[in-house]
Scaffold this motif. Structure first.
Motif, PDB file in Angstrom:
ATOM      1  N   GLN A  71       0.831  -1.211   0.000  1.00  0.00           N
ATOM      2  CA  GLN A  71       0.000   0.000   0.000  1.00  0.00           C
ATOM      3  C   GLN A  71       0.858   1.252   0.000  1.00  0.00           C
ATOM      4  O   GLN A  71       0.543   2.230  -0.689  1.00  0.00           O
ATOM      5  CB  GLN A  71      -0.937  -0.015   1.209  1.00  0.00           C
ATOM      6  CG  GLN A  71      -2.096  -0.988   1.092  1.00  0.00           C
ATOM      7  CD  GLN A  71      -2.996  -0.991   2.314  1.00  0.00           C
ATOM      8  OE1 GLN A  71      -2.669  -0.413   3.355  1.00  0.00           O
ATOM      9  NE2 GLN A  71      -4.156  -1.639   2.202  1.00  0.00           N
ATOM     10  N   LYS A 105       2.192   1.576  -3.601  1.00  0.00           N
ATOM     11  CA  LYS A 105       1.158   1.964  -4.557  1.00  0.00           C
ATOM     12  C   LYS A 105       0.748   3.423  -4.389  1.00  0.00           C
ATOM     13  O   LYS A 105       0.443   4.110  -5.369  1.00  0.00           O
ATOM     14  CB  LYS A 105      -0.061   1.050  -4.411  1.00  0.00           C
ATOM     15  CG  LYS A 105       0.199  -0.404  -4.785  1.00  0.00           C
ATOM     16  CD  LYS A 105       0.604  -0.532  -6.234  1.00  0.00           C
ATOM     17  CE  LYS A 105       0.906  -1.956  -6.614  1.00  0.00           C
ATOM     18  NZ  LYS A 105       1.255  -2.111  -8.047  1.00  0.00           N
ATOM     19  N   GLY A 133      -1.882  -6.686  -4.676  1.00  0.00           N
ATOM     20  CA  GLY A 133      -1.451  -5.691  -5.653  1.00  0.00           C
ATOM     21  C   GLY A 133      -0.042  -5.858  -6.163  1.00  0.00           C
ATOM     22  O   GLY A 133       0.519  -4.931  -6.770  1.00  0.00           O
ATOM     23  N   ASP A 158       2.822  -6.729  -8.691  1.00  0.00           N
ATOM     24  CA  ASP A 158       2.813  -6.609 -10.150  1.00  0.00           C
ATOM     25  C   ASP A 158       3.479  -7.792 -10.858  1.00  0.00           C
ATOM     26  O   ASP A 158       2.965  -8.282 -11.861  1.00  0.00           O
ATOM     27  CB  ASP A 158       3.516  -5.307 -10.561  1.00  0.00           C
ATOM     28  CG  ASP A 158       2.758  -4.079 -10.108  1.00  0.00           C
ATOM     29  OD1 ASP A 158       1.687  -3.808 -10.669  1.00  0.00           O
ATOM     30  OD2 ASP A 158       3.222  -3.413  -9.167  1.00  0.00           O
ATOM     31  N   ASN A 168       0.172  -7.851 -13.369  1.00  0.00           N
ATOM     32  CA  ASN A 168      -0.293  -6.577 -13.925  1.00  0.00           C
ATOM     33  C   ASN A 168      -0.305  -6.713 -15.442  1.00  0.00           C
ATOM     34  O   ASN A 168       0.755  -6.709 -16.087  1.00  0.00           O
ATOM     35  CB  ASN A 168       0.640  -5.454 -13.480  1.00  0.00           C
ATOM     36  CG  ASN A 168       0.217  -4.082 -13.975  1.00  0.00           C
ATOM     37  OD1 ASN A 168      -0.500  -3.961 -14.964  1.00  0.00           O
ATOM     38  ND2 ASN A 168       0.672  -3.042 -13.293  1.00  0.00           N
TER      39      ASN A 168
END
Length: 341
Positions: free
Chosen positions: A158, A161, A193, A195, A216
């Motif tokens: 987090q 990002k 999240g 990638d 991603n």
């Protein structure tokens, strides 16, 4: 050579994975990943990481990391990693030489990066004189055998990002982390999240081969060119792919990770009370770190090979693998006890 504790890289091929190679070694098959084994293996990866995962097989771990970083960062950009990260310490400068980006190793705590440290290093944005940080690379589990908790991963990702950084996981032993955390691969990567993952095979019972798992989709479009240009497109891809298909089928990966973890715990419990042996902490993967008197090393390595992790303190790394047996540990521990008298 007697089974030692040098690395899970030293172990042979798991019988079920060796069988997959023999099965794939029949007739002819299309080259460069257009065969049925590659299709099946990619399907297994999608089950583990999610339907949008894009999978590219390469020959070794350094290649998996280098090609992943090539997809993530341009030459004027940089990568945050820990001061003990494999990409920084053990890849002979390959990420910087081949990917062109700059590594920024940061102080870690038991191998783990801390948000406070990252925040202090995240500086000079937009300054044309300073390499612009683009990637946060995390090793899971770390080179010190510790495993980031799900919450630690969530917080770090987090943070990244929020600053528009990509996240790369060096997952040479990601299976060990997933087993320890009792989570799926998807729960500790895709759902958080991440990638790109460099997913290990060689340390987990395969003969050879790793996988670059791109989560991603925007990063996947040109990766086939990056892999080819990096001399990592296997012609006979089926012989890497078939191993991964076997690795995931019937949860063999859990059996391998579980056994190596149980053996690490057994080694820890067996040696932690021996005078002169100072074990760092309870294993969180298949590694035990212990400091021993320097003059013990030669005598021990005459029978069981292992690496000295720190030549100044003589902290040693003892790794277990899919084929480690209790009698291997019992013999090693007996030698430790004899030397301690």
């Amino acid at each position: 050579m007697k089974r030692g504790f040098g690395s899970d890289n030293h172990a042979g091929i798991h019988p079920r994975i060796l069988e997959s190679l023999l099965t794939a070694n029949t007739e002819h098959a299309p080259a460069y990943g257009t065969d049925e084994w590659t299709e099946a293996a990619v399907g297994e990866f999608k089950k583990q990481f999610g339907p949008d995962a894009q999978v590219f097989f390469v020959f070794n771990g350094t290649a998996a990391n280098v090609t992943a970083l090539r997809a993530l960062a341009k030459p004027h950009q940089s990568v945050f990693c820990s001061d003990v990260a494999h990409i920084h310490v053990d890849e002979c400068g390959a990420p910087e030489y081949m990917a062109g980006c700059k590594l920024l190793p940061l102080p870690s705590v038991n191998g783990k990066l801390q948000i406070e440290t990252l925040e202090k290093a995240f500086i000079r944005r937009g300054d044309q004189h300073y390499s612009q940080t683009q990637v946060l690379s995390l090793t899971q589990p770390t080179e010190l055998g510790t495993t980031y908790s799900v919450q630690e991963l969530k917080d770090l990702i987090q943070w990244a990002k929020a600053r528009k950084l990509y996240v790369h996981i060096d997952g040479a032993r990601l299976s060990n982390a997933a087993f320890f955390l009792k989570k799926t691969f998807k729960e500790i990567t895709t759902d958080l999240g991440v990638d790109i993952v460099s997913f290990g095979g060689t340390k987990n019972g395969l003969m050879m081969g790793e996988a670059v798992v791109i989560l991603n989709k925007e990063l996947a479009a040109d990766f086939k060119y990056i892999r080819k240009q990096s001399a990592q497109l296997p012609s006979k891809t089926r012989f890497i792919a078939c191993q991964f298909e076997a690795y995931f089928k019937n949860n063999l990966w859990q059996d391998i990770a579980g056994h190596s973890y149980e053996m690490a715990l057994y080694l820890y419990e067996s040696c932690k009370g021996i005078p002169g042996v100072h074990v760092r902490e309870v294993p969180q993967s298949n590694a035990v770190f212990a400091t021993i008197p320097s003059h013990w090393v030669k005598k021990l390595r005459e029978h069981y090979f292992f690496y000295v992790w720190d030549e100044t303190t003589f902290e040693c790394r003892w790794m277990t693998s899919w084929d480690t047996q209790k009698q291997d540990i019992d013999g090693f521990v007996q030698l430790l006890k004899e030397l301690s008298r």
